[in-house]
Design a protein around this motif. Structure first.
Motif, PDB file in Angstrom:
ATOM      1  N   VAL A 142      -9.123  33.892 -20.057  1.00  0.00           N
ATOM      2  CA  VAL A 142      -8.640  33.493 -20.999  1.00  0.00           C
ATOM      3  C   VAL A 142      -7.301  34.051 -21.037  1.00  0.00           C
ATOM      4  CG1 VAL A 142      -8.518  33.650 -23.573  1.00  0.00           C
ATOM      5  CG2 VAL A 142     -10.713  32.968 -22.522  1.00  0.00           C
ATOM      6  N   LEU A 143      -7.091  35.004 -21.124  1.00  0.00           N
ATOM      7  CA  LEU A 143      -5.731  35.901 -20.947  1.00  0.00           C
ATOM      8  C   LEU A 143      -4.847  35.130 -20.048  1.00  0.00           C
ATOM      9  CD1 LEU A 143      -5.964  39.759 -21.587  1.00  0.00           C
ATOM     10  CD2 LEU A 143      -5.790  37.927 -23.219  1.00  0.00           C
ATOM     11  N   GLU A 144      -5.286  35.202 -18.920  1.00  0.00           N
ATOM     12  CA  GLU A 144      -4.517  34.504 -17.798  1.00  0.00           C
ATOM     13  C   GLU A 144      -4.065  32.998 -17.956  1.00  0.00           C
ATOM     14  OE1 GLU A 144      -4.587  33.644 -12.904  1.00  0.00           O
ATOM     15  OE2 GLU A 144      -5.903  34.675 -13.900  1.00  0.00           O
ATOM     16  N   GLU A 145      -5.081  32.255 -18.659  1.00  0.00           N
ATOM     17  CA  GLU A 145      -4.691  30.922 -19.215  1.00  0.00           C
ATOM     18  C   GLU A 145      -3.640  30.709 -20.262  1.00  0.00           C
ATOM     19  OE1 GLU A 145      -8.493  29.224 -20.457  1.00  0.00           O
ATOM     20  OE2 GLU A 145      -9.197  29.184 -18.483  1.00  0.00           O
ATOM     21  N   LEU A 146      -3.701  32.045 -21.115  1.00  0.00           N
ATOM     22  CA  LEU A 146      -2.539  32.194 -22.136  1.00  0.00           C
ATOM     23  C   LEU A 146      -1.141  32.710 -21.475  1.00  0.00           C
ATOM     24  CD1 LEU A 146      -4.708  33.105 -24.875  1.00  0.00           C
ATOM     25  CD2 LEU A 146      -4.092  31.045 -24.740  1.00  0.00           C
ATOM     26  N   GLY A 147      -1.211  33.045 -20.486  1.00  0.00           N
ATOM     27  CA  GLY A 147       0.144  33.629 -19.844  1.00  0.00           C
ATOM     28  C   GLY A 147       0.209  35.088 -20.174  1.00  0.00           C
ATOM     29  N   PHE A 148      -0.897  35.701 -20.527  1.00  0.00           N
ATOM     30  CA  PHE A 148      -0.931  37.071 -20.833  1.00  0.00           C
ATOM     31  C   PHE A 148      -1.544  38.190 -19.859  1.00  0.00           C
ATOM     32  CE2 PHE A 148      -1.374  35.700 -25.345  1.00  0.00           C
ATOM     33  CZ  PHE A 148       0.116  35.876 -25.500  1.00  0.00           C
ATOM     34  N   SER A 149      -1.198  39.337 -19.949  1.00  0.00           N
ATOM     35  CA  SER A 149      -2.000  40.273 -18.828  1.00  0.00           C
ATOM     36  C   SER A 149      -2.746  41.252 -19.666  1.00  0.00           C
ATOM     37  CB  SER A 149      -0.696  41.007 -18.131  1.00  0.00           C
ATOM     38  OG  SER A 149      -1.300  42.092 -17.450  1.00  0.00           O
ATOM     39  N   GLY A 150      -3.846  41.772 -19.203  1.00  0.00           N
ATOM     40  CA  GLY A 150      -4.726  42.886 -19.754  1.00  0.00           C
ATOM     41  C   GLY A 150      -4.257  44.223 -18.894  1.00  0.00           C
ATOM     42  N   GLU A 151      -3.432  44.179 -18.072  1.00  0.00           N
ATOM     43  CA  GLU A 151      -3.187  45.539 -17.433  1.00  0.00           C
ATOM     44  C   GLU A 151      -2.472  46.552 -18.532  1.00  0.00           C
ATOM     45  OE1 GLU A 151      -0.680  44.919 -14.155  1.00  0.00           O
ATOM     46  OE2 GLU A 151      -2.410  43.910 -12.812  1.00  0.00           O
ATOM     47  N   HIS A 152      -2.951  47.583 -18.273  1.00  0.00           N
ATOM     48  CA  HIS A 152      -2.247  49.020 -19.145  1.00  0.00           C
ATOM     49  C   HIS A 152      -2.388  48.699 -20.420  1.00  0.00           C
ATOM     50  CE1 HIS A 152      -0.584  49.970 -15.081  1.00  0.00           C
ATOM     51  NE2 HIS A 152      -0.155  48.791 -15.061  1.00  0.00           N
ATOM     52  N   LEU A 153      -3.419  48.336 -21.008  1.00  0.00           N
ATOM     53  CA  LEU A 153      -3.827  47.987 -22.384  1.00  0.00           C
ATOM     54  C   LEU A 153      -3.549  49.442 -23.376  1.00  0.00           C
ATOM     55  CD1 LEU A 153      -6.603  45.312 -23.265  1.00  0.00           C
ATOM     56  CD2 LEU A 153      -3.823  45.276 -23.836  1.00  0.00           C
ATOM     57  N   PRO A 154      -4.150  50.413 -22.966  1.00  0.00           N
ATOM     58  CA  PRO A 154      -3.964  51.732 -23.642  1.00  0.00           C
ATOM     59  C   PRO A 154      -2.494  52.197 -23.753  1.00  0.00           C
ATOM     60  CG  PRO A 154      -6.052  51.941 -22.198  1.00  0.00           C
ATOM     61  CD  PRO A 154      -5.134  50.661 -21.783  1.00  0.00           C
ATOM     62  N   GLU A 155      -1.872  52.137 -22.884  1.00  0.00           N
ATOM     63  CA  GLU A 155      -0.430  52.412 -22.958  1.00  0.00           C
ATOM     64  C   GLU A 155       0.318  51.371 -23.840  1.00  0.00           C
ATOM     65  OE1 GLU A 155      -2.308  54.366 -19.590  1.00  0.00           O
ATOM     66  OE2 GLU A 155      -1.977  52.231 -20.018  1.00  0.00           O
ATOM     67  N   ARG A 156       0.121  50.111 -23.395  1.00  0.00           N
ATOM     68  CA  ARG A 156       0.956  49.181 -24.325  1.00  0.00           C
ATOM     69  C   ARG A 156       0.630  49.274 -25.755  1.00  0.00           C
ATOM     70  NH1 ARG A 156      -1.001  44.005 -21.044  1.00  0.00           N
ATOM     71  NH2 ARG A 156       0.036  42.727 -22.717  1.00  0.00           N
ATOM     72  N   THR A 157      -0.647  49.599 -26.152  1.00  0.00           N
ATOM     73  CA  THR A 157      -0.906  49.594 -27.330  1.00  0.00           C
ATOM     74  C   THR A 157      -0.439  50.886 -28.181  1.00  0.00           C
ATOM     75  OG1 THR A 157      -3.254  48.578 -27.087  1.00  0.00           O
ATOM     76  CG2 THR A 157      -3.107  49.861 -29.036  1.00  0.00           C
ATOM     77  N   ALA A 158      -0.359  52.022 -27.334  1.00  0.00           N
ATOM     78  CA  ALA A 158       0.196  53.213 -27.987  1.00  0.00           C
ATOM     79  C   ALA A 158       1.696  52.895 -28.194  1.00  0.00           C
ATOM     80  CB  ALA A 158      -0.153  54.453 -27.170  1.00  0.00           C
ATOM     81  N   ALA A 159       2.347  52.289 -27.245  1.00  0.00           N
ATOM     82  CA  ALA A 159       3.691  52.250 -27.431  1.00  0.00           C
ATOM     83  C   ALA A 159       4.171  51.157 -28.594  1.00  0.00           C
ATOM     84  CB  ALA A 159       4.419  51.618 -26.019  1.00  0.00           C
ATOM     85  N   THR A 160       3.398  49.971 -28.706  1.00  0.00           N
ATOM     86  CA  THR A 160       3.718  49.108 -29.781  1.00  0.00           C
ATOM     87  C   THR A 160       3.373  49.915 -31.142  1.00  0.00           C
ATOM     88  OG1 THR A 160       3.200  47.144 -28.392  1.00  0.00           O
ATOM     89  CG2 THR A 160       3.062  46.911 -30.764  1.00  0.00           C
ATOM     90  N   LEU A 161       2.271  50.662 -31.138  1.00  0.00           N
ATOM     91  CA  LEU A 161       1.925  51.269 -32.535  1.00  0.00           C
ATOM     92  C   LEU A 161       2.957  52.630 -32.813  1.00  0.00           C
ATOM     93  CD1 LEU A 161      -2.147  51.405 -32.424  1.00  0.00           C
ATOM     94  CD2 LEU A 161      -0.446  50.021 -33.880  1.00  0.00           C
ATOM     95  N   LEU A 162       3.475  53.061 -32.042  1.00  0.00           N
ATOM     96  CA  LEU A 162       4.602  54.135 -32.117  1.00  0.00           C
ATOM     97  C   LEU A 162       5.801  53.383 -32.888  1.00  0.00           C
ATOM     98  CD1 LEU A 162       4.293  56.905 -29.161  1.00  0.00           C
ATOM     99  CD2 LEU A 162       3.546  56.928 -31.662  1.00  0.00           C
ATOM    100  N   GLN A 163       6.085  52.269 -32.090  1.00  0.00           N
ATOM    101  CA  GLN A 163       7.282  51.472 -32.773  1.00  0.00           C
ATOM    102  C   GLN A 163       6.848  51.081 -34.040  1.00  0.00           C
ATOM    103  OE1 GLN A 163       9.107  48.451 -29.762  1.00  0.00           O
ATOM    104  NE2 GLN A 163       7.309  49.365 -28.794  1.00  0.00           N
ATOM    105  N   THR A 164       5.586  50.712 -34.539  1.00  0.00           N
ATOM    106  CA  THR A 164       5.465  50.249 -35.754  1.00  0.00           C
ATOM    107  C   THR A 164       5.606  51.374 -36.925  1.00  0.00           C
ATOM    108  OG1 THR A 164       3.768  48.729 -34.972  1.00  0.00           O
ATOM    109  CG2 THR A 164       3.256  49.523 -37.165  1.00  0.00           C
ATOM    110  N   LEU A 165       5.299  52.767 -36.287  1.00  0.00           N
ATOM    111  CA  LEU A 165       5.408  53.758 -37.165  1.00  0.00           C
ATOM    112  C   LEU A 165       6.912  54.316 -37.286  1.00  0.00           C
ATOM    113  CD1 LEU A 165       2.289  55.808 -35.953  1.00  0.00           C
ATOM    114  CD2 LEU A 165       2.628  54.694 -38.220  1.00  0.00           C
ATOM    115  N   GLY A 166       7.851  53.669 -36.514  1.00  0.00           N
ATOM    116  CA  GLY A 166       9.216  53.957 -36.684  1.00  0.00           C
ATOM    117  C   GLY A 166       9.976  54.516 -35.496  1.00  0.00           C
ATOM    118  N   LEU A 167       9.219  54.466 -34.383  1.00  0.00           N
ATOM    119  CA  LEU A 167       9.938  55.177 -33.398  1.00  0.00           C
ATOM    120  C   LEU A 167      10.903  53.787 -32.569  1.00  0.00           C
ATOM    121  CD1 LEU A 167       8.028  57.571 -33.584  1.00  0.00           C
ATOM    122  CD2 LEU A 167       8.095  57.897 -31.104  1.00  0.00           C
TER     123      LEU A 167
END
Length: 251
Positions: free
Chosen positions: A203-228
Protein backbone atom coordinates in the motif's frame (compact mmCIF):
# COMPACT_ATOMS: atom_id res chain seq x y z
CA UNK A 1 82.28 -31.77 71.19
CA UNK A 2 78.63 -31.05 71.66
CA UNK A 3 76.37 -34.01 72.06
CA UNK A 4 74.45 -33.98 68.80
CA UNK A 5 72.35 -36.89 69.97
CA UNK A 6 70.63 -34.65 72.50
CA UNK A 7 70.17 -31.80 70.06
CA UNK A 8 66.49 -31.17 69.47
CA UNK A 9 65.36 -30.56 65.96
CA UNK A 10 62.79 -27.82 65.69
CA UNK A 11 59.68 -29.07 64.01
CA UNK A 12 57.64 -26.90 61.71
CA UNK A 13 53.95 -26.95 62.46
CA UNK A 14 52.12 -29.15 60.06
CA UNK A 15 50.09 -27.25 57.51
CA UNK A 16 46.45 -28.06 57.48
CA UNK A 17 45.23 -29.65 54.31
CA UNK A 18 43.19 -27.28 52.18
CA UNK A 19 39.54 -27.63 52.91
CA UNK A 20 37.39 -28.08 49.86
CA UNK A 21 34.41 -25.78 49.84
CA UNK A 22 31.27 -27.60 50.72
CA UNK A 23 28.93 -27.60 47.79
CA UNK A 24 25.70 -25.94 48.79
CA UNK A 25 22.87 -27.53 46.91
CA UNK A 26 20.76 -25.05 45.00
CA UNK A 27 17.31 -24.64 46.40
CA UNK A 28 14.95 -26.10 43.89
CA UNK A 29 11.61 -24.45 43.40
CA UNK A 30 8.88 -26.74 44.73
CA UNK A 31 7.07 -28.50 41.95
CA UNK A 32 3.71 -27.09 42.97
CA UNK A 33 5.00 -23.51 42.99
CA UNK A 34 6.66 -23.99 39.61
CA UNK A 35 3.47 -25.36 38.06
CA UNK A 36 1.46 -22.51 39.51
CA UNK A 37 3.90 -19.93 38.11
CA UNK A 38 3.91 -21.59 34.68
CA UNK A 39 0.12 -21.76 34.62
CA UNK A 40 -0.15 -18.08 35.47
CA UNK A 41 2.34 -17.21 32.73
CA UNK A 42 0.35 -19.23 30.16
CA UNK A 43 -2.86 -17.45 31.17
CA UNK A 44 -1.23 -14.03 30.82
CA UNK A 45 0.31 -14.91 27.46
CA UNK A 46 -2.99 -16.20 26.12
CA UNK A 47 -4.91 -13.19 27.43
CA UNK A 48 -2.40 -10.80 25.87
CA UNK A 49 -2.74 -12.36 22.43
CA UNK A 50 -6.54 -12.49 22.58
CA UNK A 51 -7.02 -9.01 24.03
CA UNK A 52 -4.55 -7.52 21.57
CA UNK A 53 -6.81 -8.86 18.82
CA UNK A 54 -10.28 -8.35 20.30
CA UNK A 55 -9.96 -6.13 23.34
CA UNK A 56 -10.94 -7.06 26.88
CA UNK A 57 -14.67 -6.83 26.19
CA UNK A 58 -14.43 -9.20 23.24
CA UNK A 59 -12.69 -12.01 25.13
CA UNK A 60 -14.32 -14.54 27.44
CA UNK A 61 -12.54 -16.32 30.28
CA UNK A 62 -13.09 -19.73 28.69
CA UNK A 63 -11.31 -18.48 25.54
CA UNK A 64 -8.31 -17.55 27.67
CA UNK A 65 -8.20 -20.90 29.45
CA UNK A 66 -8.62 -22.83 26.20
CA UNK A 67 -5.84 -20.88 24.51
CA UNK A 68 -3.63 -21.43 27.56
CA UNK A 69 -4.59 -25.13 27.74
CA UNK A 70 -5.63 -24.65 31.36
CA UNK A 71 -8.72 -25.86 33.15
CA UNK A 72 -11.45 -23.25 33.47
CA UNK A 73 -11.48 -23.49 37.26
CA UNK A 74 -7.73 -22.94 37.43
CA UNK A 75 -8.21 -19.39 36.17
CA UNK A 76 -9.65 -18.35 39.52
CA UNK A 77 -6.62 -19.67 41.36
CA UNK A 78 -4.72 -16.75 39.81
CA UNK A 79 -7.21 -14.00 38.94
CA UNK A 80 -10.53 -12.92 40.38
CA UNK A 81 -12.01 -11.87 37.07
CA UNK A 82 -11.35 -11.01 33.45
CA UNK A 83 -10.89 -7.40 34.52
CA UNK A 84 -8.20 -8.52 36.99
CA UNK A 85 -6.10 -10.29 34.36
CA UNK A 86 -6.54 -7.30 32.05
CA UNK A 87 -5.28 -4.94 34.78
CA UNK A 88 -2.30 -7.22 35.40
CA UNK A 89 -1.49 -7.19 31.69
CA UNK A 90 -1.63 -3.41 31.42
CA UNK A 91 0.60 -3.05 34.47
CA UNK A 92 3.13 -5.70 33.47
CA UNK A 93 3.26 -4.97 29.73
CA UNK A 94 3.36 -1.18 29.91
CA UNK A 95 4.90 -0.56 33.32
CA UNK A 96 7.84 -2.87 32.64
CA UNK A 97 8.53 -1.16 29.33
CA UNK A 98 8.11 2.31 30.86
CA UNK A 99 10.65 1.39 33.55
CA UNK A 100 13.07 0.35 30.82
CA UNK A 101 12.59 3.69 29.07
CA UNK A 102 13.33 5.45 32.35
CA UNK A 103 16.62 3.57 32.59
CA UNK A 104 17.46 4.48 29.01
CA UNK A 105 16.78 8.15 29.64
CA UNK A 106 18.48 8.35 33.02
CA UNK A 107 21.77 9.46 31.47
CA UNK A 108 20.26 12.04 29.13
CA UNK A 109 20.10 15.71 30.07
CA UNK A 110 18.20 16.98 27.02
CA UNK A 111 14.39 16.54 27.28
CA UNK A 112 14.22 16.44 23.49
CA UNK A 113 16.54 13.44 23.34
CA UNK A 114 14.54 11.72 26.10
CA UNK A 115 11.41 12.00 23.96
CA UNK A 116 13.26 10.89 20.81
CA UNK A 117 14.69 7.82 22.53
CA UNK A 118 11.31 6.85 23.99
CA UNK A 119 9.54 7.24 20.64
CA UNK A 120 12.13 5.25 18.70
CA UNK A 121 12.30 2.43 21.24
CA UNK A 122 8.52 2.16 21.37
CA UNK A 123 8.21 1.78 17.60
CA UNK A 124 11.12 -0.67 17.53
CA UNK A 125 9.61 -2.73 20.35
CA UNK A 126 6.35 -3.02 18.43
CA UNK A 127 8.27 -4.04 15.31
CA UNK A 128 9.99 -6.89 17.15
CA UNK A 129 6.93 -7.87 19.22
CA UNK A 130 3.79 -7.34 17.11
CA UNK A 131 1.43 -8.73 19.79
CA UNK A 132 2.77 -6.14 22.23
CA UNK A 133 2.35 -3.48 19.56
CA UNK A 134 -1.26 -4.41 18.84
CA UNK A 135 -2.08 -4.43 22.54
CA UNK A 136 -0.53 -0.96 22.84
CA UNK A 137 -2.57 0.33 19.89
CA UNK A 138 -5.77 -0.98 21.43
CA UNK A 139 -5.12 0.05 25.02
CA UNK A 140 -2.66 2.95 24.73
CA UNK A 141 -5.26 5.59 25.61
CA UNK A 142 -7.27 3.51 28.06
CA UNK A 143 -7.78 5.10 31.47
CA UNK A 144 -5.42 2.68 33.17
CA UNK A 145 -2.64 3.02 30.59
CA UNK A 146 -2.91 6.83 30.47
CA UNK A 147 -2.80 7.35 34.23
CA UNK A 148 0.26 5.16 34.75
CA UNK A 149 3.04 3.46 32.83
CA UNK A 150 3.77 4.89 29.40
CA UNK A 151 1.12 7.60 29.53
CA UNK A 152 2.30 8.93 32.87
CA UNK A 153 5.94 8.97 31.69
CA UNK A 154 5.06 10.78 28.47
CA UNK A 155 3.14 13.48 30.33
CA UNK A 156 6.08 13.86 32.70
CA UNK A 157 8.67 14.09 29.92
CA UNK A 158 6.69 16.67 27.96
CA UNK A 159 6.24 18.66 31.16
CA UNK A 160 9.99 18.51 31.83
CA UNK A 161 10.69 19.83 28.35
CA UNK A 162 8.25 22.70 28.80
CA UNK A 163 9.71 23.58 32.21
CA UNK A 164 13.22 23.60 30.71
CA UNK A 165 11.94 25.84 27.87
CA UNK A 166 13.04 23.17 25.43
CA UNK A 167 9.51 22.63 24.14
CA UNK A 168 7.05 25.29 23.08
CA UNK A 169 3.63 23.76 23.73
CA UNK A 170 0.63 25.99 24.36
CA UNK A 171 -1.52 23.08 25.58
CA UNK A 172 0.41 20.23 27.26
CA UNK A 173 -2.54 17.84 27.12
CA UNK A 174 -2.99 18.32 23.38
CA UNK A 175 0.77 17.90 23.02
CA UNK A 176 0.50 14.63 24.91
CA UNK A 177 -2.32 13.46 22.63
CA UNK A 178 -0.39 14.51 19.53
CA UNK A 179 2.73 12.58 20.54
CA UNK A 180 0.91 9.51 21.85
CA UNK A 181 -1.55 9.37 18.98
CA UNK A 182 1.18 9.71 16.37
CA UNK A 183 3.22 6.91 17.93
CA UNK A 184 0.18 4.60 17.95
CA UNK A 185 -0.57 5.46 14.31
CA UNK A 186 3.03 4.80 13.30
CA UNK A 187 2.96 1.43 15.06
CA UNK A 188 -0.24 0.56 13.19
CA UNK A 189 1.45 1.55 9.91
CA UNK A 190 4.52 -0.49 10.84
CA UNK A 191 2.49 -3.62 11.54
CA UNK A 192 0.08 -3.24 8.62
CA UNK A 193 2.34 -1.91 5.87
CA UNK A 194 6.03 -2.19 6.70
CA UNK A 195 6.86 -5.26 8.83
CA UNK A 196 7.82 -8.48 7.01
CA UNK A 197 4.63 -10.31 6.09
CA UNK A 198 2.47 -7.23 6.72
CA UNK A 199 -1.08 -7.74 5.40
CA UNK A 200 -0.97 -4.62 3.21
CA UNK A 201 2.74 -4.50 2.38
CA UNK A 202 2.29 -2.85 -1.03
CA UNK A 203 0.00 0.00 0.00
CA UNK A 204 2.69 2.52 0.92
CA UNK A 205 4.53 2.04 -2.35
CA UNK A 206 1.29 2.46 -4.28
CA UNK A 207 0.69 5.75 -2.47
CA UNK A 208 4.24 6.89 -3.14
CA UNK A 209 5.38 6.66 0.47
CA UNK A 210 8.34 4.91 2.04
CA UNK A 211 8.32 2.84 5.20
CA UNK A 212 12.05 3.17 5.79
CA UNK A 213 13.43 4.65 9.01
CA UNK A 214 10.00 5.08 10.58
CA UNK A 215 11.26 5.33 14.19
CA UNK A 216 13.67 8.14 13.35
CA UNK A 217 11.24 9.98 11.09
CA UNK A 218 8.56 9.78 13.77
CA UNK A 219 10.87 11.14 16.45
CA UNK A 220 12.01 14.03 14.24
CA UNK A 221 8.47 15.03 13.31
CA UNK A 222 7.27 14.90 16.91
CA UNK A 223 10.17 17.02 18.13
CA UNK A 224 9.14 19.62 15.55
CA UNK A 225 5.58 19.37 16.86
CA UNK A 226 6.97 20.16 20.31
CA UNK A 227 8.72 23.28 19.02
CA UNK A 228 12.19 22.30 17.79
CA UNK A 229 13.56 23.47 14.46
CA UNK A 230 13.60 20.85 11.73
CA UNK A 231 17.38 20.59 11.39
CA UNK A 232 17.93 20.12 15.12
CA UNK A 233 15.03 17.68 15.44
CA UNK A 234 16.38 15.51 12.63
CA UNK A 235 19.87 15.56 14.16
CA UNK A 236 18.60 14.43 17.58
CA UNK A 237 16.39 11.75 16.03
CA UNK A 238 19.33 9.85 14.51
CA UNK A 239 21.69 9.86 17.48
CA UNK A 240 22.83 6.39 18.61
CA UNK A 241 20.28 4.86 20.95
CA UNK A 242 21.35 4.18 24.53
CA UNK A 243 21.13 0.51 25.44
CA UNK A 244 20.41 -1.14 28.76
CA UNK A 245 19.89 -4.76 29.62
CA UNK A 246 16.28 -5.60 30.20
CA UNK A 247 15.66 -7.40 33.45
CA UNK A 248 13.65 -10.58 33.04
CA UNK A 249 11.13 -11.02 35.80
CA UNK A 250 9.05 -14.03 36.44
CA UNK A 251 5.35 -13.45 36.04
Amino acid sequence: MPNTANRRTAKRPAQAAPVSPVAVPEEREPRGARRKRETRARLLDAALKLMAEKGMEGVAINEITEAADVGFGSFYNHFDSKEAIYATLVDSVFEEFANMLDRLGSGLSDPAEVIAVAVRHTVLRARHDPVWGRFLIREGFSARATSRGLGQRLLRDIGNGIAAKRFVVADPFIGFLAVGGTVLSVIAAELNYVAPGAPAAGVLEELGFSGEHLPERTAATLLQTLGLKRAEAEKIAVRPLPVVEETVEAN
